[in-house]
Motif scaffolding. Structure first.
Motif, PDB file in Angstrom:
ATOM      1  N   GLY A 143      31.482  45.195  34.143  1.00  0.00           N
ATOM      2  CA  GLY A 143      32.651  44.898  33.320  1.00  0.00           C
ATOM      3  C   GLY A 143      33.929  45.358  33.995  1.00  0.00           C
ATOM      4  N   LEU A 144      34.980  44.576  33.864  1.00  0.00           N
ATOM      5  CA  LEU A 144      36.268  44.890  34.468  1.00  0.00           C
ATOM      6  C   LEU A 144      37.364  44.669  33.430  1.00  0.00           C
ATOM      7  CD1 LEU A 144      38.034  45.529  36.994  1.00  0.00           C
ATOM      8  CD2 LEU A 144      38.089  43.057  37.419  1.00  0.00           C
ATOM      9  N   SER A 145      38.266  45.635  33.315  1.00  0.00           N
ATOM     10  CA  SER A 145      39.409  45.477  32.407  1.00  0.00           C
ATOM     11  C   SER A 145      40.681  45.934  33.116  1.00  0.00           C
ATOM     12  CB  SER A 145      39.205  46.283  31.121  1.00  0.00           C
ATOM     13  OG  SER A 145      39.237  47.676  31.381  1.00  0.00           O
ATOM     14  N   HIS A 146      41.765  45.277  32.777  1.00  0.00           N
ATOM     15  CA  HIS A 146      43.070  45.626  33.361  1.00  0.00           C
ATOM     16  C   HIS A 146      44.118  45.562  32.265  1.00  0.00           C
ATOM     17  CE1 HIS A 146      46.150  46.124  36.431  1.00  0.00           C
ATOM     18  NE2 HIS A 146      46.828  45.154  35.830  1.00  0.00           N
ATOM     19  N   SER A 147      44.895  46.630  32.146  1.00  0.00           N
ATOM     20  CA  SER A 147      45.934  46.719  31.126  1.00  0.00           C
ATOM     21  C   SER A 147      47.287  46.924  31.796  1.00  0.00           C
ATOM     22  CB  SER A 147      45.631  47.888  30.173  1.00  0.00           C
ATOM     23  OG  SER A 147      46.679  48.060  29.236  1.00  0.00           O
ATOM     24  N   THR A 148      48.304  46.232  31.287  1.00  0.00           N
ATOM     25  CA  THR A 148      49.632  46.321  31.887  1.00  0.00           C
ATOM     26  C   THR A 148      50.694  46.261  30.792  1.00  0.00           C
ATOM     27  OG1 THR A 148      51.061  45.408  33.620  1.00  0.00           O
ATOM     28  CG2 THR A 148      49.912  43.834  32.216  1.00  0.00           C
ATOM     29  N   PRO A 149      51.832  46.932  30.953  1.00  0.00           N
ATOM     30  CA  PRO A 149      52.889  46.888  29.936  1.00  0.00           C
ATOM     31  C   PRO A 149      53.650  45.572  29.956  1.00  0.00           C
ATOM     32  CG  PRO A 149      53.584  48.240  31.791  1.00  0.00           C
ATOM     33  CD  PRO A 149      52.155  47.879  32.047  1.00  0.00           C
ATOM     34  N   LEU A 150      54.095  45.155  28.774  1.00  0.00           N
ATOM     35  CA  LEU A 150      54.957  43.990  28.626  1.00  0.00           C
ATOM     36  C   LEU A 150      56.266  44.450  28.000  1.00  0.00           C
ATOM     37  CD1 LEU A 150      52.485  41.298  27.190  1.00  0.00           C
ATOM     38  CD2 LEU A 150      53.223  41.572  29.562  1.00  0.00           C
ATOM     39  N   GLY A 151      57.346  44.348  28.717  1.00  0.00           N
ATOM     40  CA  GLY A 151      58.618  44.792  28.188  1.00  0.00           C
ATOM     41  C   GLY A 151      58.738  46.309  28.194  1.00  0.00           C
ATOM     42  N   MET A 152      59.701  46.808  27.437  1.00  0.00           N
ATOM     43  CA  MET A 152      60.030  48.232  27.443  1.00  0.00           C
ATOM     44  C   MET A 152      59.973  48.841  26.039  1.00  0.00           C
ATOM     45  SD  MET A 152      60.494  48.849  30.597  1.00  0.00           S
ATOM     46  CE  MET A 152      60.758  47.904  32.110  1.00  0.00           C
ATOM     47  N   GLU A 153      59.067  48.297  25.187  1.00  0.00           N
ATOM     48  CA  GLU A 153      58.937  48.839  23.835  1.00  0.00           C
ATOM     49  C   GLU A 153      57.501  49.207  23.488  1.00  0.00           C
ATOM     50  OE1 GLU A 153      60.887  49.831  21.469  1.00  0.00           O
ATOM     51  OE2 GLU A 153      62.779  49.364  22.475  1.00  0.00           O
ATOM     52  N   GLY A 154      56.652  49.393  24.502  1.00  0.00           N
ATOM     53  CA  GLY A 154      55.285  49.828  24.254  1.00  0.00           C
ATOM     54  C   GLY A 154      54.264  48.717  24.126  1.00  0.00           C
ATOM     55  N   THR A 155      54.684  47.455  24.236  1.00  0.00           N
ATOM     56  CA  THR A 155      53.737  46.337  24.163  1.00  0.00           C
ATOM     57  C   THR A 155      52.841  46.326  25.408  1.00  0.00           C
ATOM     58  OG1 THR A 155      55.387  45.060  22.959  1.00  0.00           O
ATOM     59  CG2 THR A 155      53.511  43.847  23.848  1.00  0.00           C
ATOM     60  N   ARG A 156      51.538  46.052  25.198  1.00  0.00           N
ATOM     61  CA  ARG A 156      50.606  46.032  26.318  1.00  0.00           C
ATOM     62  C   ARG A 156      49.730  44.785  26.257  1.00  0.00           C
ATOM     63  NH1 ARG A 156      50.574  50.411  29.381  1.00  0.00           N
ATOM     64  NH2 ARG A 156      48.711  49.684  30.446  1.00  0.00           N
ATOM     65  N   LEU A 157      49.390  44.288  27.454  1.00  0.00           N
ATOM     66  CA  LEU A 157      48.466  43.178  27.615  1.00  0.00           C
ATOM     67  C   LEU A 157      47.215  43.697  28.308  1.00  0.00           C
ATOM     68  CD1 LEU A 157      47.645  40.139  27.770  1.00  0.00           C
ATOM     69  CD2 LEU A 157      48.856  40.065  29.972  1.00  0.00           C
ATOM     70  N   THR A 158      46.052  43.421  27.722  1.00  0.00           N
ATOM     71  CA  THR A 158      44.780  43.860  28.298  1.00  0.00           C
ATOM     72  C   THR A 158      43.891  42.648  28.544  1.00  0.00           C
ATOM     73  OG1 THR A 158      44.892  45.982  27.122  1.00  0.00           O
ATOM     74  CG2 THR A 158      42.752  45.327  27.997  1.00  0.00           C
ATOM     75  N   LEU A 159      43.402  42.517  29.766  1.00  0.00           N
ATOM     76  CA  LEU A 159      42.466  41.462  30.143  1.00  0.00           C
ATOM     77  C   LEU A 159      41.132  42.101  30.487  1.00  0.00           C
ATOM     78  CD1 LEU A 159      44.822  39.454  32.549  1.00  0.00           C
ATOM     79  CD2 LEU A 159      44.386  38.983  30.137  1.00  0.00           C
ATOM     80  N   ASN A 160      40.038  41.468  30.039  1.00  0.00           N
ATOM     81  CA  ASN A 160      38.719  42.007  30.367  1.00  0.00           C
ATOM     82  C   ASN A 160      37.735  40.882  30.633  1.00  0.00           C
ATOM     83  OD1 ASN A 160      37.011  41.471  27.763  1.00  0.00           O
ATOM     84  ND2 ASN A 160      38.952  42.304  27.021  1.00  0.00           N
ATOM     85  N   ALA A 161      36.766  41.189  31.478  1.00  0.00           N
ATOM     86  CA  ALA A 161      35.715  40.231  31.816  1.00  0.00           C
ATOM     87  C   ALA A 161      34.423  40.992  32.047  1.00  0.00           C
ATOM     88  CB  ALA A 161      36.090  39.417  33.055  1.00  0.00           C
ATOM     89  N   GLY A 162      33.295  40.354  31.740  1.00  0.00           N
ATOM     90  CA  GLY A 162      32.019  41.024  31.903  1.00  0.00           C
ATOM     91  C   GLY A 162      30.901  40.055  32.242  1.00  0.00           C
ATOM     92  N   TYR A 163      29.878  40.582  32.890  1.00  0.00           N
ATOM     93  CA  TYR A 163      28.683  39.805  33.229  1.00  0.00           C
ATOM     94  C   TYR A 163      27.451  40.634  32.896  1.00  0.00           C
ATOM     95  CZ  TYR A 163      24.945  37.661  35.960  1.00  0.00           C
ATOM     96  OH  TYR A 163      23.762  37.105  36.342  1.00  0.00           O
ATOM     97  N   LEU A 164      26.490  40.026  32.187  1.00  0.00           N
ATOM     98  CA  LEU A 164      25.265  40.709  31.783  1.00  0.00           C
ATOM     99  C   LEU A 164      24.057  39.855  32.145  1.00  0.00           C
ATOM    100  CD1 LEU A 164      23.699  42.928  30.193  1.00  0.00           C
ATOM    101  CD2 LEU A 164      24.065  41.524  28.141  1.00  0.00           C
ATOM    102  N   ARG A 165      23.078  40.504  32.785  1.00  0.00           N
ATOM    103  CA  ARG A 165      21.813  39.822  33.091  1.00  0.00           C
ATOM    104  C   ARG A 165      20.668  40.705  32.625  1.00  0.00           C
ATOM    105  NH1 ARG A 165      20.664  39.497  39.118  1.00  0.00           N
ATOM    106  NH2 ARG A 165      19.616  41.481  38.689  1.00  0.00           N
ATOM    107  N   THR A 166      19.739  40.130  31.895  1.00  0.00           N
ATOM    108  CA  THR A 166      18.593  40.883  31.385  1.00  0.00           C
ATOM    109  C   THR A 166      17.290  40.171  31.725  1.00  0.00           C
ATOM    110  OG1 THR A 166      18.728  39.775  29.226  1.00  0.00           O
ATOM    111  CG2 THR A 166      19.912  41.860  29.471  1.00  0.00           C
ATOM    112  N   ARG A 167      16.284  40.959  32.051  1.00  0.00           N
ATOM    113  CA  ARG A 167      14.929  40.471  32.276  1.00  0.00           C
ATOM    114  C   ARG A 167      13.992  41.620  31.886  1.00  0.00           C
ATOM    115  NH1 ARG A 167      14.148  38.255  38.038  1.00  0.00           N
ATOM    116  NH2 ARG A 167      15.779  36.871  37.263  1.00  0.00           N
ATOM    117  N   PRO A 168      13.753  41.777  30.564  1.00  0.00           N
ATOM    118  CA  PRO A 168      13.011  42.940  30.073  1.00  0.00           C
ATOM    119  C   PRO A 168      11.657  43.104  30.750  1.00  0.00           C
ATOM    120  CG  PRO A 168      13.964  41.695  28.250  1.00  0.00           C
ATOM    121  CD  PRO A 168      14.148  40.878  29.489  1.00  0.00           C
ATOM    122  N   ASP A 169      11.313  44.362  31.013  1.00  0.00           N
ATOM    123  CA  ASP A 169      10.043  44.687  31.647  1.00  0.00           C
ATOM    124  C   ASP A 169       8.878  44.251  30.757  1.00  0.00           C
ATOM    125  OD1 ASP A 169       8.478  45.930  33.733  1.00  0.00           O
ATOM    126  OD2 ASP A 169       8.015  47.477  32.243  1.00  0.00           O
TER     127      ASP A 169
END
Length: 211
Positions: A143-169
């Motif tokens: 999983g990867l996430s990145h957060s960055t400020p938008l403007g100068m009043e505390g607004t934030r933008l967060t982007l995230n992406a993930g990959y999951l693979r399962t093969r139960p024993d």
């Protein structure tokens, strides 16, 4: 004062921040977010408690930044100077192992997490997480996430992406899933005792299972 007449003269001045000074890890850094928040405090006269708490809190909310604010007497009547000491945290990398897993994950689970700040610009936070079974077959997640400020009043933008693979024993089933998301948040109220944040999130998931 001469108190022989039984009179006391009290002079009252409305307090305000006449200047802000940044100290600590300042040299060599292209600072924009912290100075903007600090300068907002000097625009209001007298300085209200609501304004003081909001912008000091927004400075302290910046990921990877430790702040020590101090107030010193200023030169004018009712004036004070705000000294903001900045201490930026370094990137972190952690590893862990957990042998208390379910019967579907054989021999335990490995985890790793990396966190970094200010990679692209001031106020950024980037987090990378990875989890896998010991054999890297039963379970694998990244999983990867990145957060960055938008403007100068505390607004934030967060982007995230993930990959999951399962093969139960011990099972013939397997699966894959991919996810992505976007979140925008804004602090409507930010103070020491009361906080209200407005958030808007969009998430997507694409999963496949096979037997």
């Amino acid at each position: 004062q001469d108190l022989s007449a039984g009179e006391v003269r009290v002079l009252v001045a409305e307090g305000h921040l006449e200047a802000d000074v940044l100290s600590g890890e300042v040299k060599g850094r292209e600072l924009e977010l912290v100075p903007s928040y600090a300068d907002r405090l000097t625009r209001e006269r007298p300085t209200s408690r609501r304004t003081l708490e909001r912008y000091l809190s927004l400075i302290q909310d910046i990921p990877g930044l430790k702040v020590k604010p101090q107030l010193q007497m200023g030169e004018g009547p009712g004036g004070v100077r705000l000294i903001v000491d900045l201490d930026y945290q370094r990137p972190t990398l952690t590893f862990s192992f957990d042998n208390r897993t379910t019967r579907l994950v054989d021999d335990g689970q490995l985890s790793a997490a990396a966190k970094a700040y200010q990679l692209l610009r001031e106020g950024d936070e980037t987090v990378l997480n990875a989890t896998a079974s010991v054999d890297f077959s039963d379970l694998l997640f990244v999983g990867l996430s990145h957060s960055t400020p938008l403007g100068m009043e505390g607004t934030r933008l967060t982007l995230n992406a993930g990959y999951l693979r399962t093969r139960p024993d011990g099972s013939s089933q397997s699966g894959e899933a991919r996810s992505a998301g976007l979140t925008v948040s804004h602090p409507l109220i930010r103070s020491y005792q009361r906080n209200l944040t407005l958030s808007l999130a969009i998430d997507g998931l694409n999963s496949e299972n096979a037997a």
